[in-house]
Every structure is written in C-alpha cells, then in structure tokens.
Scaffold this active site. Structure first.
Site, PDB file in Angstrom:
ATOM      1  N   LYS A  39      -1.408  29.392  -7.672  1.00 51.45           N
ATOM      2  CA  LYS A  39      -1.323  30.421  -6.632  1.00 51.45           C
ATOM      3  C   LYS A  39       0.117  30.706  -6.226  1.00 51.45           C
ATOM      4  O   LYS A  39       0.442  31.803  -5.785  1.00 51.45           O
ATOM      5  CB  LYS A  39      -2.143  29.973  -5.421  1.00 51.45           C
ATOM      6  CG  LYS A  39      -2.293  31.014  -4.349  1.00 51.45           C
ATOM      7  CD  LYS A  39      -3.413  30.688  -3.386  1.00 51.45           C
ATOM      8  CE  LYS A  39      -3.117  29.486  -2.528  1.00 51.45           C
ATOM      9  NZ  LYS A  39      -4.132  29.307  -1.463  1.00 51.45           N
ATOM     10  N   TYR A  49       4.031  16.771  -2.066  1.00 53.29           N
ATOM     11  CA  TYR A  49       4.447  16.269  -0.756  1.00 53.29           C
ATOM     12  C   TYR A  49       3.929  14.859  -0.456  1.00 53.29           C
ATOM     13  O   TYR A  49       4.162  14.339   0.629  1.00 53.29           O
ATOM     14  CB  TYR A  49       3.989  17.239   0.337  1.00 53.29           C
ATOM     15  CG  TYR A  49       4.610  18.610   0.166  1.00 53.29           C
ATOM     16  CD1 TYR A  49       5.863  18.905   0.693  1.00 53.29           C
ATOM     17  CD2 TYR A  49       3.961  19.600  -0.566  1.00 53.29           C
ATOM     18  CE1 TYR A  49       6.442  20.146   0.511  1.00 53.29           C
ATOM     19  CE2 TYR A  49       4.537  20.847  -0.757  1.00 53.29           C
ATOM     20  CZ  TYR A  49       5.779  21.118  -0.217  1.00 53.29           C
ATOM     21  OH  TYR A  49       6.361  22.351  -0.411  1.00 53.29           O
ATOM     22  N   ALA A  50       3.237  14.253  -1.417  1.00 53.23           N
ATOM     23  CA  ALA A  50       2.702  12.905  -1.202  1.00 53.23           C
ATOM     24  C   ALA A  50       3.842  11.892  -1.197  1.00 53.23           C
ATOM     25  O   ALA A  50       4.533  11.722  -2.195  1.00 53.23           O
ATOM     26  CB  ALA A  50       1.693  12.561  -2.292  1.00 53.23           C
ATOM     27  N   GLN A  51       4.026  11.231  -0.077  1.00 51.24           N
ATOM     28  CA  GLN A  51       5.122  10.270   0.052  1.00 51.24           C
ATOM     29  C   GLN A  51       4.687   8.840  -0.283  1.00 51.24           C
ATOM     30  O   GLN A  51       5.363   8.107  -0.973  1.00 51.24           O
ATOM     31  CB  GLN A  51       5.660  10.270   1.487  1.00 51.24           C
ATOM     32  CG  GLN A  51       6.322  11.533   1.932  1.00 51.24           C
ATOM     33  CD  GLN A  51       6.727  11.458   3.396  1.00 51.24           C
ATOM     34  OE1 GLN A  51       6.552  10.451   4.055  1.00 51.24           O
ATOM     35  NE2 GLN A  51       7.257  12.547   3.909  1.00 51.24           N
ATOM     36  N   GLY A  52       3.544   8.466   0.275  1.00 48.01           N
ATOM     37  CA  GLY A  52       3.160   7.050   0.330  1.00 48.01           C
ATOM     38  C   GLY A  52       3.197   6.312  -0.988  1.00 48.01           C
ATOM     39  O   GLY A  52       3.819   5.270  -1.115  1.00 48.01           O
ATOM     40  N   GLU A 120       0.167  -0.827   2.452  1.00 52.53           N
ATOM     41  CA  GLU A 120      -0.120   0.195   3.451  1.00 52.53           C
ATOM     42  C   GLU A 120      -1.385  -0.180   4.220  1.00 52.53           C
ATOM     43  O   GLU A 120      -2.042  -1.181   3.910  1.00 52.53           O
ATOM     44  CB  GLU A 120      -0.259   1.569   2.784  1.00 52.53           C
ATOM     45  CG  GLU A 120       1.060   2.069   2.199  1.00 52.53           C
ATOM     46  CD  GLU A 120       0.943   3.426   1.539  1.00 52.53           C
ATOM     47  OE1 GLU A 120      -0.119   4.061   1.665  1.00 52.53           O
ATOM     48  OE2 GLU A 120       1.918   3.853   0.900  1.00 52.53           O
ATOM     49  N   HIS A 238      -4.042  12.434   9.449  1.00 48.63           N
ATOM     50  CA  HIS A 238      -3.021  11.381   9.336  1.00 48.63           C
ATOM     51  C   HIS A 238      -2.463  11.106  10.722  1.00 48.63           C
ATOM     52  O   HIS A 238      -2.168  12.035  11.480  1.00 48.63           O
ATOM     53  CB  HIS A 238      -1.904  11.826   8.393  1.00 48.63           C
ATOM     54  CG  HIS A 238      -1.074  10.688   7.894  1.00 48.63           C
ATOM     55  ND1 HIS A 238      -0.178  10.023   8.705  1.00 48.63           N
ATOM     56  CD2 HIS A 238      -1.013  10.084   6.688  1.00 48.63           C
ATOM     57  CE1 HIS A 238       0.404   9.063   8.000  1.00 48.63           C
ATOM     58  NE2 HIS A 238      -0.084   9.075   6.775  1.00 48.63           N
ATOM     59  N   ARG A 285      -6.909   4.667   8.790  1.00 47.31           N
ATOM     60  CA  ARG A 285      -6.316   5.878   9.347  1.00 47.31           C
ATOM     61  C   ARG A 285      -7.130   6.503  10.470  1.00 47.31           C
ATOM     62  O   ARG A 285      -6.563   6.991  11.452  1.00 47.31           O
ATOM     63  CB  ARG A 285      -6.112   6.916   8.239  1.00 47.31           C
ATOM     64  CG  ARG A 285      -4.925   6.600   7.354  1.00 47.31           C
ATOM     65  CD  ARG A 285      -4.744   7.648   6.297  1.00 47.31           C
ATOM     66  NE  ARG A 285      -3.559   7.344   5.503  1.00 47.31           N
ATOM     67  CZ  ARG A 285      -3.188   8.019   4.412  1.00 47.31           C
ATOM     68  NH1 ARG A 285      -3.919   9.042   4.003  1.00 47.31           N
ATOM     69  NH2 ARG A 285      -2.108   7.686   3.753  1.00 47.31           N
ATOM     70  N   HIS A 346      -4.767  16.071   7.143  1.00 43.68           N
ATOM     71  CA  HIS A 346      -4.023  15.564   5.996  1.00 43.68           C
ATOM     72  C   HIS A 346      -4.788  15.607   4.679  1.00 43.68           C
ATOM     73  O   HIS A 346      -4.253  16.018   3.661  1.00 43.68           O
ATOM     74  CB  HIS A 346      -3.597  14.131   6.296  1.00 43.68           C
ATOM     75  CG  HIS A 346      -2.776  13.486   5.224  1.00 43.68           C
ATOM     76  ND1 HIS A 346      -1.552  13.986   4.830  1.00 43.68           N
ATOM     77  CD2 HIS A 346      -2.988  12.374   4.470  1.00 43.68           C
ATOM     78  CE1 HIS A 346      -1.033  13.209   3.881  1.00 43.68           C
ATOM     79  NE2 HIS A 346      -1.901  12.242   3.631  1.00 43.68           N
ATOM     80  N   ARG A 381     -10.647   8.030   3.448  1.00 39.90           N
ATOM     81  CA  ARG A 381      -9.883   7.606   2.273  1.00 39.90           C
ATOM     82  C   ARG A 381      -8.961   6.435   2.569  1.00 39.90           C
ATOM     83  O   ARG A 381      -8.221   6.453   3.554  1.00 39.90           O
ATOM     84  CB  ARG A 381      -9.054   8.782   1.741  1.00 39.90           C
ATOM     85  CG  ARG A 381      -8.132   8.415   0.576  1.00 39.90           C
ATOM     86  CD  ARG A 381      -7.465   9.633   0.005  1.00 39.90           C
ATOM     87  NE  ARG A 381      -6.505  10.242   0.902  1.00 39.90           N
ATOM     88  CZ  ARG A 381      -5.210   9.912   0.966  1.00 39.90           C
ATOM     89  NH1 ARG A 381      -4.740   8.920   0.222  1.00 39.90           N
ATOM     90  NH2 ARG A 381      -4.414  10.543   1.799  1.00 39.90           N
ATOM     91  N   SER A 386      -5.532   8.545  -3.345  1.00 36.43           N
ATOM     92  CA  SER A 386      -5.715   9.940  -3.769  1.00 36.43           C
ATOM     93  C   SER A 386      -5.066  10.232  -5.118  1.00 36.43           C
ATOM     94  O   SER A 386      -5.694  10.828  -6.006  1.00 36.43           O
ATOM     95  CB  SER A 386      -5.177  10.894  -2.707  1.00 36.43           C
ATOM     96  OG  SER A 386      -3.851  10.572  -2.350  1.00 36.43           O
TER      97      SER A 386
END
Length: 530
Positions: A39, A49-52, A120, A238, A285, A346, A381, A386
C-alpha cells in the site's frame, strides 16, 4: 481494465509477506512469477517498527527449552492459546532463525560472538533475539527487502491496494482486483494463490504504536469475501508508548527496557505495580496496561513514567539506540530523567482464521502474520512472539504451496464477471471529509471499545460506527485510498465491537468492567459474513 497473471500474489510487505515470497521463489514451481502488492513503499510495514525482538528457542541457550516457551505462551494467552500451534511454532523457531540468517539478518551477539538473549515480560528465561539493539524489526525487514529487490521472479507494485478478492462460481479464490491510487487505475490480477499479509488494525484507535498503513485491509477483504474471522475482540494495548509523540503514531518504548530493570512510577517517583501484580513490571501486557490505565484514571494524569535511571548512559545508548535517540530529541536523558509513557493500541490477536500453514476457509486464499489468527496468541500475545509467528507461518505456507499446482487456470465465469463489471463502472467524484471520519472513528474506538469496556460503551461505539458508515456512503467500490481504508476500518470496528459485546467476561486483553471475572467455560468465537 488491465489483466495480469502471476503464480502467487502477496498482499503486504512486512516480514511475513516478504519471507513467504523469498522462500516461495526458491522452492516452488512458479511459471508466472510472484507479485508483491504494498500500500505504501516496500520497506514500509508494521514489522519495520518492531523494537523488542524475536523469540527463539535455540539449542545453544541451555537455560531454555520449547517446553518452557510453550508454557509461557499458554499462560500469557489466558486460556485460549492453541497448544498444538504453540508447540509447532516453538519447535520451528531455531529453523526459521537459521533461514533468516542465511538471507542476511544479523542478530546481535555478545563479546564471544555468541547470540545474545534477553528477557521480556512474562518470559521465564532469557530467549529474545535482537538486531540493531532495539531495531529488530527494521533490521529483519531491511534484509528481506534487499533480498527481494535482487530477485528477477518477483514483481513489486507500490502505492497499490487490494480492493476485492475474485472468487469463481465454486467459491474458490482466483485472484484480486487492485487499485493503484497514485495513477487512479484498477487492474485484474489472476492468481491461484492469494496471500494476505497485511498486518494489524492499530489505526482504528486514537493512540497507537502502528504506522498509518495499519487499517485492517486484509482482514476486511477476507471477511467481505466470506472467510471465517476469529477472536476479533482481542486488541492488545502496549503499556509503554512514549507519551510525547501522539500524533498519529506513538513511539514505542520497548518492553525490553523493563526487562533491563526499569520501573513504572508516578510523577513523584513512587512505584505502583506492587498494588496490582506480584510480577510487577514484568507481568503480562494486559495486566501492566490496565494498571497504568487505573493509575491515570485515579490521578487524572495524562501519563505515568518509566524510571530507567539505574541504567548507565553508555549502556542505555548501546542497548537501546533508537529509544535513546528519540528521548534525546525531546530533551530527556534516560539515565537521569523519567520517561513519560502511556498505553497505546499495539497488536491484534484476532483476524482471519487460519491453520499454521496459512490456509483459510476459502480455497486459494491464504493469510499469514498479524492479519491471521492461528490460535498462538490466544487472548493476549506473549512479548516478541509476533515476529516468530510471522516467520514460521510463512515457512509453513511455502511448505504447503510447493506441493500445489500454481499453474494459472483463470476462467472468467459468472461470479468473477459480475465483480469485474462492477469495478468497471465509473462513479462521480464526491467530496468527503475523510479526515473528520478518521478522527471520529479513532476517538470512538479508544473511548468506547478500548482498554476497559462495558455494554453501555460498546453499544455507543456500535451506534457511532453505523453513523460514520452512513457519513462515508461507500460500502463497495470507493473513490480513493482514504475511502477504501475507511470502508475497511468500519468493517473491522464493527466486528471488534460485536465480538466484545458477545464475550461477557474478562480475559486477557479484553476487559469488561461489567463482567470483571473470567468464565472458565468460555472459548474462542468465529464467524463468517452472513
């Protein structure tokens, strides 16, 4: 209208979609090649953008085991995780890590050149792999994009929306109608394998960590085509988004910061998680999010704070370079100052019902990644599961498709002809204030179908959704990107509210203050378009 044909078409350019396309072109017979539709730009996706990080049970990590990972996943899923799916994905984790490394992904290593594992929330041991410190998603996505661009058998369409699934008289998916909004042109894509990897739904909410492309397009597309959707009430919020960046997309302060010992505090520096859960900052979470939400409601504060001042400046900068850079842009030094944080939409646990190999209730239609609901995440989750699910689902989809005849046998029967004819019609250009509809929808979902729900709020949300649908006016063919996105968002919003009204209990990410207890007999719910 232009016609093109491909052996497989992938809608979405996140980790799931790109990994599937790469493996498919390596391992399957593709006489007509692969088309990737995105798109925005190829590199732009929620994955970026996934940081973890990415969960992986690696043989060299002696403290970990698949049994432990499965147990943690099931606990976080609040009773709705499919154990067989959790087992399969955990057992495949080391395999997909090796595959990603072969493609060019460099996971972070320690001073002895060994893979570095971190911890985490809700994980019992260190098992999270990172790349680029706190830029895991970007590093994986970038490596996959670079690989895709080198492949001659993969075609990429940017600035293009999939707007309708073409099904024949036998209810088999045979391709797509797509819309290039930059050229205002439609095209018929013939393909025996339509793969939806369009990501989540975060933009339905006023506050979200998701980029502006996450409007639930693939899920809405599949539902409109008659595919079964599942667990649509489970939206994960989140707990720690950076509270100073709330324009459209909030910057994520990774859970890994709390994994390194950061504490949640009020403006005076007092901790509060001990009032809510014995696991404190490393509770699941949904627990941490509701705890922060409760503190904010009680005090009237717009945010709480993350105290990471025990982490040395150089260590923080090295471990979390992206977070550090963003904080410094706002004149916050994480080793000296509290970081303002608040909850934000999130991740979506619901979606198109699929098997682990991506097969849906419609033959020829597949879904992977966040748009799919495999049963791994249940009601909540587990952190960093993910990316793992994206990779394993893409891996298994290819294992399935390489045994399928991907020769194009497109026949324009009555069902397909009716759909094509409708999209050939020309409608007058109508001026619609889409920005106001976006704003109203996002506010409505945040206030009435967000972190804490009840029947009164949900019914109010449903009434507002119907009003906005009337205001939009388009339920089928639309006039531009914005109206197509709103069409899809209203479909998803309606499903979330309906599912939330139906679940008269609190479980995982779904919290009903009018039904605060968990019903042990409750289970997953799924529906198809009536």
């Amino acid at each position: 209208m232009k016609h093109s044909k491909y052996s497989a078409v992938v809608v979405g350019s996140g980790i799931a979609g790109l990994f599937a396309a790469i493996k498919l072109q390596k391992e399957a017979n593709l006489p007509d090649g692969i088309l990737i539709i995105t798109k925005s730009q190829l590199i732009e996706s929620n994955s970026k953008y996934a940081q973890g990080g990415m969960v992986s049970v690696m043989p060299e990590n002696k403290l970990d085991s698949c049994e432990l990972h499965i147990e943690d996943t099931i606990k976080a899923g609040a009773g709705l995780t499919d154990k067989k799916v959790a087992e399969f994905i955990s057992l495949k984790s080391a395999t997909v890590v090796k595959e990603l490394q072969n493609i060019g992904v460099d996971f972070d290593r320690d001073e002895n050149n060994q893979l570095k594992f971190t911890k985490e929330a809700a994980h019992s041991v260190n098992r999270i792999l990172h790349a680029g410190g706190d830029a895991t998603g970007f590093c994986i996505e970038n490596a996959l994009v670079e690989y895709v661009l080198k492949q001659k058998n993969i075609t990429v369409y940017e600035q293009t929306l999939a707007v309708e699934i073409l099904k024949d008289d036998n209810n088999i998916a045979k391709g797509l109608i797509i819309y290039n909004y930059s050229e205002n042109e439609y095209e018929i894509i013939e393909s025996p394998a339509v793969i939806l990897a369009t990501g989540g739904i975060g933009q339905l909410y006023k506050y979200t960590t998701n980029p502006d492309i996450t409007t639930g397009d693939g899920i809405a597309l599949a539902f409109r085509a008659g595919a079964v959707v599942k667990d649509m009430e489970f939206v994960q919020f989140h707990p720690t988004a950076f509270a100073l960046t709330d324009k459209g997309t909030m910057f994520l302060i990774s859970e890994a910061v709390r994994g390194e010992g950061a504490k949640l505090v009020d403006e005076k520096g007092h901790t509060f998680m001990e009032k809510y859960d014995e696991r404190l900052e490393l509770a699941p979470r949904d627990v941490v999010t509701r705890s922060i939400y409760s503190e904010m409601r009680q005090t009237g504060a717009k945010n709480v704070f993350l105290d990471a001042t025990h982490i040395d400046d150089e260590k923080f900068k090295k471990r979390f370079p992206t977070i550090y850079g963003t904080c410094r842009e706002y004149n916050i030094n994480p080793s000296k100052d509290f970081i303002p944080v608040s909850p934000s939409a999130h991740y979506f646990m619901g979606g198109i019902k699929t098997s682990i190999d991506g097969t849906t209730s419609i033959k020829g239609l597949y879904a992977i990644g966040e748009a799919a609901c495999t049963g791994l995440h249940g009601a909540n989750r587990l952190a960093s599961n993910s990316i793992l699910e994206c990779a394993v689902s893409a891996y298994e989809l290819v294992n399935y498709l390489k045994h399928v005849d991907l020769t194009n046998n497109f026949i324009q029967d009555d069902s397909i002809s009716r759909t094509i004819d409708f999209y050939k019609e020309t409608f007058p250009k109508i001026e619609i204030d889409t920005n106001s509809i976006f704003t109203e929808l996002k506010h409505n979902m945040w206030e009435n179908a967000g972190i804490v729900r009840n029947a009164e709020k949900l019914n109010k949300a449903k009434e507002k959704i119907e009003n906005l649908r009337e205001k939009l006016g388009f339920t089928y063919k639309c006039i531009d990107r914005s109206t197509y996105e709103l069409r899809n968002m209203l479909t998803i919003a309606d499903l979330i509210v309906d599912f939330a009204l139906e679940r008269k209990e609190s479980r995982g990410a779904h919290y009903r203050e009018d039904y605060p207890h968990t019903n042990i007999e409750a289970h997953s719910r799924e529906i198809t378009k009536g």
